[in-house]
Design a protein around this motif. Structure first.
Motif: not given
Length: 613
Positions: A587-591
C-alpha cells in the motif's frame, strides 16, 4: 411499596432503589464491560476499543457480530451503547489514549445506597440527553416518561403511543397561532417520526425506568423516583424569575417544560404568572420566546388581564391579540397572524440555516406551511417584523425538486445559462478535502458541456473511487444528484458544468459517501479552446492514491496509514487482512499514475465522452 399519586412522591427506600439500579440491564452491562477493561486497554485515535479488543468485548457481552474482523468498534451499535453508558456512569475513564476502570465502578459495587443511586441518576440523565455532553434531550423517551408520570405510572401501549404522538405534533394545546403550528410542527417533523410506544418502553427498561407487562407499560420503582426527581424536586425554584425559568426549560419538549414549570406556576396567581412570562418572552428571542409564551398559555383564561396589557403593542402584541381573539371565539387579524408567523419562521431559519442550504430550507418551509405561507407572504413586508426582509427573500423560492411535497425533478430544472461556448474545454482541479501527507488531487480536462451525471463518472474514475455510495454536487445553495424523492436533489443530468462554472476560479463542491464524508473541491483553473480530435475527459496530472473505500473518511484514512506504518500496532495484521494486502509495502499512499487514470477513462463511453487521441 405504595405510590402516593396525589403527592407525586415515591416512598421507596434507598436500599430498594439501589438494588433496582444495580439490576438494570444497561448499567449492569456497562459495569461488566468496565471490569473487563480493568487497569487499562489501548484505544484507537478516535477514542474507542481497537477492533481485536472490540471482538473480545462483544464475546464477553454476548453481542453477535456479522464478521470477526470489524473495521471499527464504532460500527457495533450495541457495544458503543454499553461503552457510552460506562463512560456516562464513570465506570470507564479515558486518558492519553487508554481506558481504565473508573472510581465509580467500586462505588457501584460497594458504595452506600445513596451513592449507588447518585451514579445511576447521573448516568441515566446523561444517556437521556439531560446532562453532561450527551447533546439534545431525547424527545421521544422524555415524552414517554412524562406521559407515564401524568397517568399515575401505568398506561396501555396504545394510549402511550397516541399521547406521545399528540404531544410531539400538536404544538401548544388549543393554540392556532402560526408560531405553534409552523415552528413546533416543522421541528418535530425534522426530528423524525415518533417511535412506537413499545420501543420507547423497551428503551426505558434498559435503565430500569419502566417495564412492559403484556400491552401495559408501567413505571418501576426507579422510574417513579426519577420522574419525581425530574418533574418536582429538580424543577426550577418557585422563587426564580421568569427569565430563569424559561432559560431552564426552553430546550425541553413542550410536555416536559410544562411539567417542570408547574411548581413555579403554582406559586403565583394565573395573571401574575402570565404577566411575568409574557414580559420575559418580549425581552428574549428564538426558542426561548416561544417557550415563554407557551407557558403563559398554561395559565388559562384567568390570565386574561395580563394578555390585555400587551394587546396594544404593535409587533409583539400580536400574540396577545390572537390569545384574546381565541377567548372571544373570533378570528384573529391577518396582520397579527402574519407577525407571529414571521416570528416563528425567523426562529426556524436561525435554528436550521447553519445546516441547510437556503433552497432546501425554503422547500421545507413550503412543504410544512404550504397554503398558510401563500396567505402570509403578501402581508409579510407590512408586519414590521425585523426578519421580514430576509424571510421575503427566502420564501418565494419554490421547493427544491425531490423534497417531500415538492415537484419531481425535471429535465429542464432552472439553472444559470451557460456563459461559454458549448465546444469549449475546461481545466479543472479536483482536490480531496482534509487529506494530507500526501494530498490527493487530480487535474482534468473535460468538455465544458458535460452534464453533472457524466462529470460524476469522470471524477469517480480519475480519483479511483468504486462508485458504490451516494453522491451530490452543490453550488449556490442548491444540490444536484440522482433524482430521488427522499434525497432532495435536483437532477444532475439536467445541469451542464458550464452552467455552474463560468469564470476561472469558480468552484463546485462534490460529496461522495455520506457515511465516510469524502468532500471534494472542484475549481475551474482554465477555459481552453476546443481541440480537434479530443472530445472526452483527460487526466493531465495528480497526486496521491485514492483512499480505500469505507475506511472512515479523512480521519479514518489518517489512522489507517498510521496503523500500516507501525508493525507493532495491535491492528496492523487485521488492517492488512481487511485491505487484502500481503505486506504494508503493497500500500503506497503516494501512488498515482496519470496513464492508469487515462486508461480507465478510455473505457468511459457516452455521447460526449469518447476519448480520441
Amino acid at each position: 411499596m405504595p405510590f402516593r399519586a396525589e403527592e407525586r412522591e415515591p416512598v421507596f427506600s434507598p436500599e430498594e432503589l439501589a438494588s433496582a439500579a444495580r439490576g438494570c440491564p444497561a448499567l449492569a452491562e456497562a459495569a461488566k464491560l468496565a471490569e473487563w477493561v480493568g487497569p487499562g486497554r489501548p484505544l484507537t485515535a478516535r477514542g474507542v476499543l481497537k477492533p481485536a479488543a472490540a471482538v473480545e468485548a462483544c464475546d464477553l457481552l454476548g453481542i453477535e457480530l456479522p464478521t470477526r474482523k470489524p473495521r471499527s468498534a464504532l460500527d457495533i451499535d450495541q457495544l458503543m451503547l454499553a461503552w457510552f453508558t460506562a463512560a456516562a456512569a464513570g465506570f470507564v475513564e479515558v486518558e492519553r489514549g487508554r481506558a481504565a476502570a473508573g472510581a465509580a465502578l467500586e462505588t457501584w459495587a460497594e458504595g452506600t445506597a445513596d451513592e449507588v443511586l447518585a451514579v445511576w441518576t447521573r448516568c441515566t440523565m446523561e444517556c437521556f440527553g439531560l446532562a453532561g455532553e450527551a447533546g439534545d434531550p431525547d424527545a421521544e423517551l422524555l415524552d414517554g416518561l412524562a406521559v407515564l408520570y401524568e397517568r399515575g405510572g401505568t398506561i396501555s401501549l396504545d394510549d402511550l403511543s397516541e399521547d406521545i404522538a399528540r404531544g410531539l405534533s400538536a404544538g401548544t394545546p388549543g393554540c392556532a397561532c402560526p408560531s405553534c403550528s409552523l415552528a413546533t410542527g416543522l421541528l418535530e417533523d425534522l426530528a423524525g417520526a415518533t417511535e412506537a410506544g413499545g420501543e420507547i418502553v423497551e428503551a426505558l427498561a434498559e435503565f430500569g425506568v419502566a417495564a412492559l407487562h403484556g400491552d401495559t407499560a408501567e413505571l418501576t420503582s426507579l422510574g417513579r423516583w426519577l420522574t419525581d426527581f425530574l418533574f418536582r424536586r429538580n424543577a426550577p425554584a418557585a422563587g426564580a424569575d421568569a427569565a430563569a425559568l424559561v432559560a431552564a426549560v426552553a430546550a425541553l419538549p413542550d410536555r416536559i417544560a410544562a411539567l417542570m414549570a408547574r411548581p413555579w406556576l403554582s406559586a403565583r396567581a394565573p395573571a401574575e404568572a402570565a404577566a411575568e412570562l409574557i414580559s420575559a418572552g418580549e425581552s428574549v428571542s428564538g426558542q426561548q420566546r416561544l417557550a415563554a409564551l407557551a407557558l403563559a398559555r398554561e395559565c388559562g383564561p384567568d390570565a386574561a388581564a395580563a394578555w390585555r396589557e400587551w394587546a396594544g403593542d404593535e409587533g409583539f402584541g400580536s400574540y396577545a391579540r390572537i390569545w384574546l381573539a381565541e377567548q372571544d371565539g373570533t378570528e384573529p387579524a391577518e396582520t397579527d397572524l402574519a407577525w407571529t408567523a414571521a416570528d416563528a419562521l425567523a426562529v426556524l431559519q436561525d435554528t436550521l440555516a447553519p445546516d441547510l442550504p437556503p433552497q432546501a430550507l425554503s422547500g421545507l418551509l413550503h412543504d410544512e406551511a404550504g397554503a398558510e405561507l401563500a396567505e402570509i407572504l403578501p402581508l409579510l413586508a407590512g408586519t414590521g417584523h425585523p426578519a421580514a426582509d430576509r424571510l421575503a427573500k427566502l420564501l418565494p423560492v419554490p421547493p427544491m425538486a425531490g423534497l417531500p411535497g415538492g415537484p419531481p425533478p425535471a429535465p429542464d430544472a432552472p439553472v444559470p445559462p451557460a456563459a461559454v461556448r458549448p465546444d469549449a474545454r475546461y481545466q479543472i482541479k479536483v482536490a480531496l478535502r482534509d487529506v494530507t501527507k500526501p494530498p490527493v488531487w487530480r487535474r482534468l480536462e473535460v468538455p465544458a458541456d458535460l452534464d453533472l451525471g457524466q462529470l460524476h463518472e469522470v471524477i469517480q474514475i480519475a480519483m479511483g473511487w468504486e462508485n458504490c455510495h451516494l453522491h451530490a454536487f452543490s453550488a449556490g445553495g442548491a444540490e444536484y444528484g440522482i433524482p430521488d424523492q427522499g434525497l432532495g436533489h435536483a437532477d444532475e443530468r439536467a445541469v451542464r458544468l458550464s452552467q455552474l462554472l463560468a469564470e476561472v476560479g469558480d468552484r463546485l463542491d462534490y460529496a461522495y459517501d455520506y457515511g465516510d464524508g469524502w468532500e471534494h473541491d472542484l475549481t475551474l483553473e482554465k477555459i481552453l479552446p476546443a481541440e480537434a480530435g479530443t472530445t472526452g475527459a483527460i487526466c493531465t496530472a495528480g497526486k496521491g492514491a485514492c483512499p480505500p473505500e469505507d475506511c472512515g473518511g479523512p480521519y479514518g484514512y489518517q489512522e489507517l496509514k498510521a496503523i500500516l506504518a507501525d508493525p507493532g500496532d495491535d491492528e496492523h495484521e487485521g488492517m492488512l487482512e481487511w485491505l487484502g494486502l500481503a505486506s504494508p509495502g503493497d500500500f503506497d499512499p503516494h501512488a498515482f499514475s496519470a496513464e492508469d487514470a487515462n486508461r480507465r477513462l478510455d473505457q468511459l463511453t457516452g455521447p460526449r465522452l469518447r476519448i480520441v487521441r
